[in-house]
Design a protein around this motif. Structure first.
Motif, mmCIF file in Angstrom:
data_model
loop_
_atom_site.group_PDB
_atom_site.id
_atom_site.type_symbol
_atom_site.label_atom_id
_atom_site.label_comp_id
_atom_site.label_asym_id
_atom_site.label_seq_id
_atom_site.Cartn_x
_atom_site.Cartn_y
_atom_site.Cartn_z
ATOM 1 N N VAL A 127 -4.017 -3.406 -6.250
ATOM 2 C CA VAL A 127 -4.432 -2.099 -6.750
ATOM 3 C C VAL A 127 -4.712 -2.199 -8.242
ATOM 4 O O VAL A 127 -3.876 -2.703 -9.008
ATOM 5 N N ALA A 128 -5.871 -1.722 -8.656
ATOM 6 C CA ALA A 128 -6.203 -1.634 -10.079
ATOM 7 C C ALA A 128 -5.795 -0.254 -10.582
ATOM 8 O O ALA A 128 -6.230 0.765 -10.039
ATOM 9 N N ALA A 129 -4.942 -0.217 -11.599
ATOM 10 C CA ALA A 129 -4.503 1.053 -12.180
ATOM 11 C C ALA A 129 -4.815 1.071 -13.669
ATOM 12 O O ALA A 129 -4.579 0.085 -14.373
ATOM 13 N N ASP A 130 -5.343 2.189 -14.149
ATOM 14 C CA ASP A 130 -5.682 2.324 -15.566
ATOM 15 C C ASP A 130 -5.711 3.806 -15.907
ATOM 16 O O ASP A 130 -5.969 4.638 -15.030
ATOM 17 N N PHE A 131 -5.448 4.145 -17.172
ATOM 18 C CA PHE A 131 -5.505 5.557 -17.543
ATOM 19 C C PHE A 131 -6.851 5.945 -18.139
ATOM 20 O O PHE A 131 -7.060 7.099 -18.504
ATOM 21 N N SER A 132 -7.780 4.986 -18.214
ATOM 22 C CA SER A 132 -9.124 5.280 -18.698
ATOM 23 C C SER A 132 -10.058 5.480 -17.510
ATOM 24 O O SER A 132 -10.387 4.536 -16.787
ATOM 25 N N LEU A 133 -10.488 6.705 -17.300
ATOM 26 C CA LEU A 133 -11.404 6.978 -16.199
ATOM 27 C C LEU A 133 -12.744 6.282 -16.419
ATOM 28 O O LEU A 133 -13.412 5.892 -15.462
ATOM 29 N N GLY A 134 -13.106 6.133 -17.692
ATOM 30 C CA GLY A 134 -14.358 5.434 -17.984
ATOM 31 C C GLY A 134 -14.320 3.990 -17.537
ATOM 32 O O GLY A 134 -15.290 3.474 -16.961
ATOM 33 N N MET A 135 -13.200 3.296 -17.786
ATOM 34 C CA MET A 135 -13.067 1.906 -17.359
ATOM 35 C C MET A 135 -13.092 1.809 -15.838
ATOM 36 O O MET A 135 -13.769 0.944 -15.261
ATOM 37 N N LEU A 136 -12.362 2.684 -15.160
ATOM 38 C CA LEU A 136 -12.334 2.655 -13.697
ATOM 39 C C LEU A 136 -13.724 2.937 -13.119
ATOM 40 O O LEU A 136 -14.127 2.335 -12.120
ATOM 41 N N SER A 137 -14.446 3.837 -13.755
ATOM 42 C CA SER A 137 -15.785 4.177 -13.279
ATOM 43 C C SER A 137 -16.726 2.979 -13.350
ATOM 44 O O SER A 137 -17.518 2.733 -12.432
ATOM 45 N N VAL A 138 -16.608 2.202 -14.441
ATOM 46 C CA VAL A 138 -17.455 1.015 -14.587
ATOM 47 C C VAL A 138 -17.192 0.013 -13.462
ATOM 48 O O VAL A 138 -18.100 -0.675 -12.996
ATOM 49 N N GLY A 139 -15.937 -0.060 -12.998
ATOM 50 C CA GLY A 139 -15.587 -1.042 -11.975
ATOM 51 C C GLY A 139 -15.555 -0.511 -10.569
ATOM 52 O O GLY A 139 -15.090 -1.209 -9.655
ATOM 53 N N ARG A 140 -16.074 0.692 -10.329
ATOM 54 C CA ARG A 140 -15.931 1.310 -9.007
ATOM 55 C C ARG A 140 -16.652 0.538 -7.899
ATOM 56 O O ARG A 140 -16.354 0.724 -6.718
ATOM 57 N N HIS A 141 -17.577 -0.334 -8.274
ATOM 58 C CA HIS A 141 -18.330 -1.099 -7.273
ATOM 59 C C HIS A 141 -17.602 -2.360 -6.833
ATOM 60 O O HIS A 141 -18.090 -3.065 -5.940
ATOM 61 N N ARG A 142 -16.448 -2.665 -7.395
ATOM 62 C CA ARG A 142 -15.828 -3.970 -7.168
ATOM 63 C C ARG A 142 -15.116 -4.085 -5.819
ATOM 64 O O ARG A 142 -14.729 -5.187 -5.417
ATOM 65 N N GLY A 143 -14.905 -2.985 -5.136
ATOM 66 C CA GLY A 143 -14.358 -3.072 -3.794
ATOM 67 C C GLY A 143 -12.858 -3.243 -3.709
ATOM 68 O O GLY A 143 -12.340 -3.694 -2.682
ATOM 69 N N VAL A 144 -12.128 -2.892 -4.783
ATOM 70 C CA VAL A 144 -10.662 -2.919 -4.747
ATOM 71 C C VAL A 144 -10.155 -1.494 -4.971
ATOM 72 O O VAL A 144 -10.822 -0.690 -5.625
ATOM 73 N N ALA A 172 -3.277 -1.484 -16.281
ATOM 74 C CA ALA A 172 -4.249 -1.567 -17.381
ATOM 75 C C ALA A 172 -5.388 -2.485 -16.967
ATOM 76 O O ALA A 172 -5.857 -3.307 -17.737
ATOM 77 N N ALA A 173 -5.831 -2.307 -15.732
ATOM 78 C CA ALA A 173 -6.791 -3.224 -15.111
ATOM 79 C C ALA A 173 -8.212 -3.030 -15.590
ATOM 80 O O ALA A 173 -9.086 -3.862 -15.303
ATOM 81 N N GLY A 174 -8.487 -1.952 -16.306
ATOM 82 C CA GLY A 174 -9.831 -1.741 -16.803
ATOM 83 C C GLY A 174 -10.833 -1.594 -15.670
ATOM 84 O O GLY A 174 -10.657 -0.790 -14.755
ATOM 85 N N SER A 175 -11.863 -2.411 -15.693
ATOM 86 C CA SER A 175 -12.913 -2.335 -14.679
ATOM 87 C C SER A 175 -12.573 -3.132 -13.427
ATOM 88 O O SER A 175 -13.391 -3.224 -12.514
ATOM 89 N N GLY A 176 -11.377 -3.739 -13.381
ATOM 90 C CA GLY A 176 -10.941 -4.422 -12.171
ATOM 91 C C GLY A 176 -11.367 -5.868 -12.036
ATOM 92 O O GLY A 176 -11.232 -6.449 -10.954
ATOM 93 N N VAL A 177 -11.846 -6.481 -13.124
ATOM 94 C CA VAL A 177 -12.266 -7.882 -13.053
ATOM 95 C C VAL A 177 -11.100 -8.765 -12.604
ATOM 96 O O VAL A 177 -11.242 -9.608 -11.713
ATOM 97 N N SER A 178 -9.939 -8.583 -13.209
ATOM 98 C CA SER A 178 -8.780 -9.404 -12.848
ATOM 99 C C SER A 178 -8.269 -9.053 -11.456
ATOM 100 O O SER A 178 -7.822 -9.930 -10.706
ATOM 101 N N THR A 179 -8.346 -7.783 -11.082
ATOM 102 C CA THR A 179 -7.866 -7.357 -9.763
ATOM 103 C C THR A 179 -8.616 -8.069 -8.655
ATOM 104 O O THR A 179 -8.027 -8.491 -7.652
ATOM 105 N N VAL A 180 -9.915 -8.212 -8.822
ATOM 106 C CA VAL A 180 -10.728 -8.910 -7.829
ATOM 107 C C VAL A 180 -10.270 -10.356 -7.681
ATOM 108 O O VAL A 180 -10.175 -10.877 -6.561
ATOM 109 N N GLU A 181 -9.962 -11.004 -8.787
ATOM 110 C CA GLU A 181 -9.502 -12.393 -8.724
ATOM 111 C C GLU A 181 -8.178 -12.497 -7.985
ATOM 112 O O GLU A 181 -7.973 -13.390 -7.161
ATOM 113 N N PHE A 182 -7.247 -11.574 -8.249
ATOM 114 C CA PHE A 182 -5.960 -11.592 -7.553
ATOM 115 C C PHE A 182 -6.155 -11.363 -6.059
ATOM 116 O O PHE A 182 -5.473 -11.975 -5.232
ATOM 117 N N ALA A 183 -7.078 -10.483 -5.700
ATOM 118 C CA ALA A 183 -7.277 -10.113 -4.300
ATOM 119 C C ALA A 183 -7.869 -11.248 -3.471
ATOM 120 O O ALA A 183 -7.746 -11.238 -2.238
#
Length: 230
Positions: free
Chosen positions: A77-94, A59-70
């Motif tokens: 790995v950022a996993a979410d069932f909302s394609l919209g949330m993942l799309s917003v975070g696609r630039h984060r590099g995770v 439920a990582a959303g846009s991956g803000v927390s994933t970047v901090e963990f990395a």
């Protein structure tokens, strides 16, 4: 969107998050008065990711927390069932994966740790989700849940619940890309189990050594647990 106390349709919940994705991170910061940054930092410390470990941020959303963990050097790995949330975070590099928390597309024992922040209460079946997290973590691996909870001081609890239902929607209208969704989110927080009840559920599905820490007087709680070794 159905009311929080009723069954949650995964497609409706995913569509709701698609609708708030564009300004989701900003809205959370405003609604939490900036406390979301501290909550993420405490979650990271509780998870304690190490270089070389494999971490699933569910439920990582846009991956803000994933970047901090990395930043620890762990492979996250950022996993979410909302394609919209993942799309917003696609630039984060995770790495990002579209995934249903009730049917995770990962092998047994694939991760050293799994974490979920503010997403557990949106699952249609919390116990099934917790069992799936248990499945994909290796024996001895760990779980960290960051979720809204129940304020421990009664006078503050009353003020907080009034804020959720009265002040939150107008604020959301000013900053969110889908204000109506925040009525559902407020109701889902009110309907969620308290700290001890959630700890008992985590233990019931098979996690061990369950403990929690209150943040912001219990507005949020961090639950930590481990997968038993053979």
């Amino acid at each position: 969107m159905s009311r929080a106390g009723l069954d949650k349709d995964p497609r409706e919940v995913a569509a709701m998050f698609d609708g708030v994705a564009r300004r989701y991170d900003l809205t959370n910061t405003v609604l939490s008065f900036g406390q979301d940054r501290r909550w993420r930092e405490v979650t990271r410390r509780a998870l304690a990711p190490k270089a070389g470990e494999r971490v699933l941020d569910l439920a990582a959303g846009s991956g803000v927390s994933t970047v901090e963990f990395a930043r620890s050097g762990a492979w996250c790995v950022a996993a979410d069932f909302s394609l919209g949330m993942l799309s917003v975070g696609r630039h984060r590099g995770v790495p990002m994966v579209a995934a249903d928390a009730l049917r995770l597309p990962f092998a047994d024992g694939a991760f050293d740790a799994v974490t979920i922040s503010f997403g557990l209460r949106n699952l249609v079946d919390t116990a099934v989700g917790l069992r799936e997290m248990l499945r994909v973590v290796r024996p001895g691996g760990r779980l960290v849940v960051c979720e809204f909870s129940t304020p421990t001081w009664q006078p503050f609890r009353t003020v907080y619940l009034n804020y959720l239902m009265r002040a939150l929607p107008p604020i959301a209208r000013a900053v969110s890309s889908n204000p109506a969704a925040y009525v559902y989110l407020a109701e889902s927080i009110r309907a969620w189990p308290d700290q001890r009840e959630l700890a008992e559920l985590i233990a019931e599905v098979g996690w061990t050594d369950v403990a929690w820490r209150d943040l912001t007087s219990g507005v949020v709680a961090i639950h930590r647990a481990f997968k038993p070794r053979p």
